[in-house]
Scaffold this motif. Structure first.
Motif, PDB file in Angstrom:
ATOM      1  N   SER A 273       0.847  -1.185   0.000  1.00 38.58           N
ATOM      2  CA  SER A 273       0.000   0.000   0.000  1.00 38.58           C
ATOM      3  C   SER A 273       0.876   1.226   0.000  1.00 38.58           C
ATOM      4  CB  SER A 273      -0.933   0.008   1.210  1.00 38.58           C
ATOM      5  OG  SER A 273      -1.716   1.180   1.227  1.00 38.58           O
ATOM      6  N   GLY A 274       0.483   2.217  -0.788  1.00 31.47           N
ATOM      7  CA  GLY A 274       1.264   3.448  -0.839  1.00 31.47           C
ATOM      8  C   GLY A 274       1.149   4.253   0.440  1.00 31.47           C
ATOM      9  N   SER A 275       2.077   5.173   0.619  1.00 31.59           N
ATOM     10  CA  SER A 275       2.061   6.007   1.816  1.00 31.59           C
ATOM     11  C   SER A 275       0.984   7.070   1.698  1.00 31.59           C
ATOM     12  CB  SER A 275       3.434   6.674   2.010  1.00 31.59           C
ATOM     13  OG  SER A 275       3.712   7.515   0.919  1.00 31.59           O
TER      14      SER A 275
ATOM     15  N   GLU B 248      12.945  -0.575   0.743  1.00 38.50           N
ATOM     16  CA  GLU B 248      12.266  -1.685   0.085  1.00 38.50           C
ATOM     17  C   GLU B 248      10.898  -1.303  -0.455  1.00 38.50           C
ATOM     18  OE1 GLU B 248      13.317  -1.729   3.178  1.00 38.50           O
ATOM     19  OE2 GLU B 248      15.144  -2.981   3.097  1.00 38.50           O
ATOM     20  N   GLY B 249      10.479  -0.065  -0.260  1.00 35.98           N
ATOM     21  CA  GLY B 249       9.182   0.367  -0.751  1.00 35.98           C
ATOM     22  C   GLY B 249       8.067   0.245   0.247  1.00 35.98           C
TER      23      GLY B 249
END
Length: 381
Positions: free
Chosen positions: A332-334, A368-369
């Protein structure tokens, strides 16, 4: 974060090595003076060696080593002054005494004792300049020793001031935590008692038509009552704990694991791991409480702002003299609201609590994203 701690560790190590190298260089100069001046000057060399030993053992025998060095230095100065033997102040002896002055002013309790020992050290240094007046340079030596003592005393007093500020911040956090727990106690009792009342009413309703359903309802009531008593005892134990009282179980490591299990029950799965060298006695109660609140806030933010999260990794590990809590969510994106550490008290309040205890808090994207929240606390010596 681990790299920064390793760098700090080696910086401290190199500082210690530099300090001992400086004292050893001064001791070599004392040896040259002893060969030049005369027999009693060798006592000054021995006092310098004793001073280096006192510096090496200062964390374990701070006051004893400091007093022993002052007594030896004063005795040598008195002996030289009475006998009329020519002597000179010891460089390693003086350097060790100045280092110990900084530590005494920073660590010794109460403050009155630390200040008294520092003032006695000034008398010893002035007597050193008077009793070992080498080539009529007593006035110059006295001025240099006074300037050195003033510098050491100023450094020690500043470090003591910073330590007192930290202690006050920790005390403030403890008080705020207890006040918040006191406010939450009412909600906790109301929640559990309401559940017990509802289940009791339901059991009474079905008792006449379905007697077999009464036993499970009674079991649920008993479980809810036991949970309520356990939670109340834990909160009251924290509220009643004084700053100087013995450690009592408030938040435990089992509560962190329970928190992750409850989140996994109705949200993304949480893999929580506790590293080696950590137990309920490793961390101070206020650190345990803050760790629980940080983990709770991080999981709450995931639920609010990252509903599409695939899974969550959480771990609590010990590195050298710090303990680190890391919570990471993947898939999930920030969220910009989280990245600004916003949302009411939220992570802003958590950062204040962590920093008040001498730690640091970070929230942001990982290499790591993933999105991660990291809280680190120093361990008590």
């Amino acid at each position: 974060m681990g790299d920064s701690k390793r760098i700090l560790y080696w910086v401290r190590r190199l500082s210690e090595i530099a300090m001992y190298g400086w004292l050893l260089m001064l001791l070599m100069l004392d040896l040259v003076l002893a060969v030049t001046i005369g027999p009693l000057q060798w006592l000054v060399v021995m006092c310098g060696v004793g001073g280096m030993v006192a510096v090496a053992l200062r964390r374990r025998y701070r006051v004893v080593g400091f007093c022993a060095l002052m007594s030896t230095s004063f005795g040598i100065s008195l002996l030289m002054g009475v006998t009329g033997w020519v002597g000179a102040p010891g460089l390693a002896e003086t350097g060790a005494l100045l280092i110990l002055i900084i530590g005494v002013l920073r660590h010794v309790e109460p403050v009155r004792l630390a200040a008294t020992l520092a003032c006695v050290a000034l008398v010893v240094l002035m007597w050193e300049a008077n009793g070992r007046e080498y080539q009529n340079s007593g006035l110059i030596i006295a001025f240099m020793l006074f300037a050195s003592w003033s510098t050491a005393a100023g450094i020690g007093a500043y470090l003591r001031f910073q330590q007192e500020r930290r202690n006050m911040a920790v005390h403030s956090v403890r008080r705020a935590e207890r006040l918040e727990l006191a406010r939450e106690l009412h909600d906790l009792v109301a929640h559990h008692i309401t559940g017990i009342v509802v289940q009791a009413q339901a059991a009474r309703t079905v008792a006449e038509t379905r007697p077999e359903a009464v036993a499970p309802a009674l079991d649920a009531i008993a479980t809810a009552g036991s949970d309520a008593l356990t939670s109340m005892r834990r909160m009251v134990a924290v509220l009643r704990t004084e700053d100087d009282a013995a450690r009592k179980p408030g938040i435990a490591l089992a509560d962190l694991r329970m928190l992750s299990d409850r989140f996994s029950a109705d949200g993304p799965k949480v893999a929580f791991e506790i590293g080696q060298g950590l137990d309920d006695h490793t961390l101070a109660p206020e650190v345990m409480t803050t760790l629980h609140r940080v983990m709770q806030e991080a999981l709450t933010n995931i639920r609010k702002h990252a509903a599409r999260t695939a899974w969550v990794e959480a771990d609590l590990r010990r590195y050298e003299r710090v303990v680190v809590l890391r919570v990471r969510n993947f898939g999930s994106g920030s969220d910009p609201r989280v990245s600004r550490l916003g949302g009411g008290f939220g992570l802003v309040g958590m950062a204040e609590r962590v920093e008040a205890l001498g730690g640091r808090l970070y929230a942001g994207p990982s290499p790591e994203g993933a999105w991660e929240v990291i809280a680190e606390f120093p361990l008590s010596p």
